[in-house]
Design an enzyme around this catalytic site. Structure first.
Site, PDB file in Angstrom:
ATOM      1  N   CYS A   2       0.849  -1.192   0.000  1.00  0.00           N
ATOM      2  CA  CYS A   2       0.000   0.000   0.000  1.00  0.00           C
ATOM      3  C   CYS A   2       0.890   1.248   0.000  1.00  0.00           C
ATOM      4  O   CYS A   2       2.062   1.194   0.263  1.00  0.00           O
ATOM      5  CB  CYS A   2      -0.863   0.002   1.254  1.00  0.00           C
ATOM      6  N   TRP A  74      -3.580  -1.758  -1.368  1.00  0.00           N
ATOM      7  CA  TRP A  74      -3.432  -3.002  -2.125  1.00  0.00           C
ATOM      8  C   TRP A  74      -4.013  -4.070  -1.200  1.00  0.00           C
ATOM      9  O   TRP A  74      -3.357  -4.471  -0.224  1.00  0.00           O
ATOM     10  CB  TRP A  74      -1.977  -3.275  -2.442  1.00  0.00           C
ATOM     11  N   ASN A 100       0.416  -0.654   6.045  1.00  0.00           N
ATOM     12  CA  ASN A 100       0.869  -1.470   4.912  1.00  0.00           C
ATOM     13  C   ASN A 100       1.464  -2.730   5.527  1.00  0.00           C
ATOM     14  O   ASN A 100       2.318  -2.649   6.407  1.00  0.00           O
ATOM     15  CB  ASN A 100       1.937  -0.708   4.110  1.00  0.00           C
ATOM     16  N   GLY A 101       0.981  -3.914   5.112  1.00  0.00           N
ATOM     17  CA  GLY A 101       1.530  -5.154   5.659  1.00  0.00           C
ATOM     18  C   GLY A 101       0.413  -6.132   5.990  1.00  0.00           C
ATOM     19  O   GLY A 101      -0.738  -5.948   5.604  1.00  0.00           O
ATOM     20  N   GLU A 488       7.218 -11.141 -26.225  1.00  0.00           N
ATOM     21  CA  GLU A 488       6.258 -10.066 -25.902  1.00  0.00           C
ATOM     22  C   GLU A 488       6.932  -8.753 -25.546  1.00  0.00           C
ATOM     23  O   GLU A 488       6.298  -7.699 -25.629  1.00  0.00           O
ATOM     24  CB  GLU A 488       5.289 -10.492 -24.807  1.00  0.00           C
TER      25      GLU A 488
HETATM   26  C1  AGP Z   1       2.192 -12.442 -19.628  1.00  0.00           C
HETATM   27  O1  AGP Z   1       3.455 -11.819 -19.526  1.00  0.00           O
HETATM   28  C2  AGP Z   1       1.181 -11.558 -20.314  1.00  0.00           C
HETATM   29  N1  AGP Z   1       1.082 -10.287 -19.709  1.00  0.00           N
HETATM   30  C3  AGP Z   1      -0.164 -12.249 -20.493  1.00  0.00           C
HETATM   31  O2  AGP Z   1       0.076 -13.463 -21.157  1.00  0.00           O
HETATM   32  C4  AGP Z   1      -0.924 -12.577 -19.192  1.00  0.00           C
HETATM   33  O3  AGP Z   1      -0.261 -13.591 -18.482  1.00  0.00           O
HETATM   34  C5  AGP Z   1      -2.326 -13.068 -19.588  1.00  0.00           C
HETATM   35  O4  AGP Z   1      -2.986 -12.025 -20.251  1.00  0.00           O
HETATM   36  C6  AGP Z   1      -3.158 -13.520 -18.375  1.00  0.00           C
HETATM   37  O5  AGP Z   1      -3.339 -12.435 -17.501  1.00  0.00           O
HETATM   38  P1  AGP Z   1      -3.933 -12.745 -16.026  1.00  0.00           P
HETATM   39  O6  AGP Z   1      -2.923 -13.604 -15.331  1.00  0.00           O
HETATM   40  O7  AGP Z   1      -4.102 -11.412 -15.384  1.00  0.00           O
HETATM   41  O8  AGP Z   1      -5.235 -13.474 -16.202  1.00  0.00           O
END
Ligand code: AGP
Length: 608
Positions: A2, A74, A100-101, A488
């Site tokens: 947080c 968070w 936070n924690g 990616e």
């Molecule tokens: C992984 O590096 C990508 N950002 C993407 O494949 C991601 O894992 C996928 O969209 C699933 O997302 P999620 O875990 O939030 O469901």
């Protein structure tokens, strides 16, 4: 994780702490709140959603005063709602606290406080602290906070204000970062320097077990017994943008580097060594129901789907439960055979991925039990499954998922323990897994400390047009994950394969231009993967090998090798994936790619 910020001094504190809080929104953003001491009275406003929602709520009537706290959350305990947002107050409404924690003994403390008449308004562990301070508060806020914290187990970074001491902030740290900002008759408290850089660069970093007392006249630091502690003053050199990333060039690198800490949080309070088991409070399935399950379907997308593949291997080998993995986007449109003895597990960092959510809904329609392995507390998938395991990895900002992956695999290992110990997994086998899990954060830190060696390897391959990633067993999914990371964020085409599979086609691709990454720890299939390395070298392929420390055979064959510590086979992915994350990162940086926001991608795919 947080965001906390506090101010005491001569300026109008409300607008100042709200503006500072925005610098911390990357730390957590599911709810926010503010407390201001106005004309000797405590004014609190809080709202679910981003800070902008709180600002709208405050429109035109932000309380005025010179002492204030603000917090962006968070969630770890309790969904993101107005009531669960911080600050939390005492029964009397004179004191406000932000945290936070994770308070591990919050349940026991809450019961005792309720028996003493304290009224709780939230589901959070944090609110217990507010009532503990109230219970101890006689004539000193500092002494009350110290007394309260001596009863607490877990981690905290907290800040507290009270209308009974309107010009004081008391803060304390144990396991969650806090620092004091020093101004001219004005002082700040914050969870990281980003919140105060616009006002001061002179800071004092609190250490675990320390309390800070701030007022316009000055600040002092003590231990939990309120004995004075000498502290040095530091100067923050970072610029604002880099501070929000904790000094790292990219969020992705920050998140790779904090995996050991994140894994600690995933495992915290869940390892039962004597019983060789795992404590998972959120499954909402009794042992009888868990024993009824005769098949597990793991469904996810992307990196989470790779974690699911490792889960399949874990569940079948160690818990002896038939398991299969389905792309969520395929699962939802097939006509899957499910019933009340099927357990469908949705794995999702964001908890909002449309295909995974739809797969879970389809599973529920067909009468299957559903679990979620999710990072974002209170996310849609987390709220719609029957039960689940939060991975507590903290916000993952970089689009390429890194710490969530390793924490998802750890959560699957915990679930395997839980299901396996109801079946064929012996207490001795369970203890071996628990001990290996307990060692992992330290082993991760060893791997992370050698990041520079991966950067040097990355420099050799930044111009490669393609790449192959090969692994066997538990490390076949790691090969897929390594290939996904590279493609990616660096846009280099990469493919992952089971190592033995290259003979059935992909080996035609091998030449001196093709980097081939082998994940080849000394595990049950080491000799087999050694043969695959020889096959690639015989065709002039350039081999990068992830090996176990002390390995000589594959290291002797590879063009580049990177050692990882030894662990049990099922847990090697948590170590072998790290050099692959770093390799993708360094190659992408070298290629000038936007590492945190790669082209065409989004952090959470909430559409089909
Ligand atoms: C992984 O590096 C990508 N950002 C993407 O494949 C991601 O894992 C996928 O969209 C699933 O997302 P999620 O875990 O939030 O469901």
């Amino acid at each position: 994780m947080c965001g906390i910020v506090g101010y005491v001094g001569k300026q109008d504190a409300g607008p100042l702490v709200l503006e500072a809080l925005k610098r911390l929104e990357y730390r957590g953003y599911d709810s926010a709140g503010i407390a201001v001491i106005q004309d000797g009275r405590l004014a609190v406003e809080k709202a679910a959603g981003k800070i902008a929602v709180l600002e709208q709520r405050l429109e035109g009537h932000l309380p005025r005063g010179c002492t204030a706290l603000a917090h962006t959350r968070w969630a770890t305990h309790g969904a993101p709602t107005d009531d669960n947002a911080h600050p939390h107050t005492d029964c009397g409404g004179t004191m406000a606290l932000v945290h936070n924690g994770i308070i591990e003994n919050a349940g026991t403390l809450r019961e005792r406080l309720q028996q003493c008449g304290h009224r709780f308004r939230s589901e959070t562990d944090t609110e217990v602290l507010a009532h503990l301070v109230e219970e101890a508060f006689t004539d000193s806020l500092e002494l009350a906070v110290a007394a309260a914290l001596r009863q607490v187990e877990g981690t905290y970074g907290i800040a507290v204000v009270s209308s009974r001491e309107p010009h004081t902030i008391v803060a304390a740290r144990h396991g969650s970062p806090l620092l004091v900002g020093l101004g001219d008759h004005e002082y700040f408290i914050a969870s990281d320097a980003a919140a105060m850089l616009a006002h001061t660069r002179s800071v004092v970093y609190l250490d675990d077990g320390e309390i800070a007392v701030l007022s316009p006249e000055g600040y002092r630091v003590t231990d939990l017994e309120t004995e004075p502690v000498e502290k040095s003053v530091s100067t923050v050199e970072w610029d604002l943008a880099s501070v929000e990333r904790g000094g790292f060039a990219h969020f992705m690198l920050k998140e790779i580097m904090e995996q050991a800490e994140a894994l600690e949080l995933t495992l915290r309070g869940r390892l039962l060594e004597d019983d060789g088991n795992a404590r998972l409070g959120g499954l909402n399935l009794a042992n009888e129901q868990l024993l009824e399950i005769d098949r597990v379907v793991l469904t996810a997308c992307g990196t989470s789907w790779h974690a699911a593949l490792i889960g399949e291997y874990l569940l079948e080998e160690l818990a002896r439960i038939p398991a299969e993995v389905e792309y969520a986007s395929e699962f939802r449109y097939r006509n899957p055979i499910l019933d009340h003895r099927t357990l469908v597990i949705g794995i999702s960092q964001s908890g909002e991925t449309a295909d995974t959510l739809a797969a879970i809904r389809e599973a529920k329609r067909r009468g299957a039990h559903t679990l979620g392995i999710v990072n974002v507390v209170g996310s849609t998938i987390a709220r719609e499954v029957g039960g689940g395991i939060y991975i507590h990895a903290g916000p993952e900002i970089g689009v390429a998922s890194t710490k969530a992956f390793t924490c998802q695999v750890a959560a699957l290992a915990l679930l395997t323990l839980r299901l396996g110990r109801l079946r064929a997994l012996s207490v001795l086998q369970g203890r071996e897994i628990v001990r290996a899990l307990r060692k992992l954060p330290g082993q991760m830190s060893q791997v992370l400390a050698r990041a520079a060696a991966v950067e040097r390897i990355g420099e050799q391959f930044a111009r490669a047009p393609n790449a192959l990633y090969l692994g066997r067993g538990y490390n076949f999914p790691v090969a897929l994950e390594g290939a996904l990371k590279l493609k990616e964020i660096s846009y280099i085409h990469a493919e992952g394969y089971p190592a033995a599979e290259i003979k059935h086609g992909p080996i035609a691709l091998i030449d001196e231009m093709m980097p081939v990454v082998f994940i080849a720890p000394r595990d049950a299939v080491y000799q087999k993967i050694l043969s695959n390395v020889q096959e690639v070298k015989a065709r002039r392929g350039r081999v990068i090998a992830i090996v176990t420390e002390g390995d000589a055979e594959i290291t002797g064959l590879a063009d580049h090798s990177f050692p990882i510590p030894e662990t049990i086979d099922p847990l090697t992915p948590l170590l072998s994936v790290i050099p692959l994350q770093l390799l993708a990162y360094y190659i992408a940086v070298r290629r000038g790619c936007d590492v945190d926001k790669p082209r065409n991608l989004a952090k959470s795919v909430t559409v089909e």
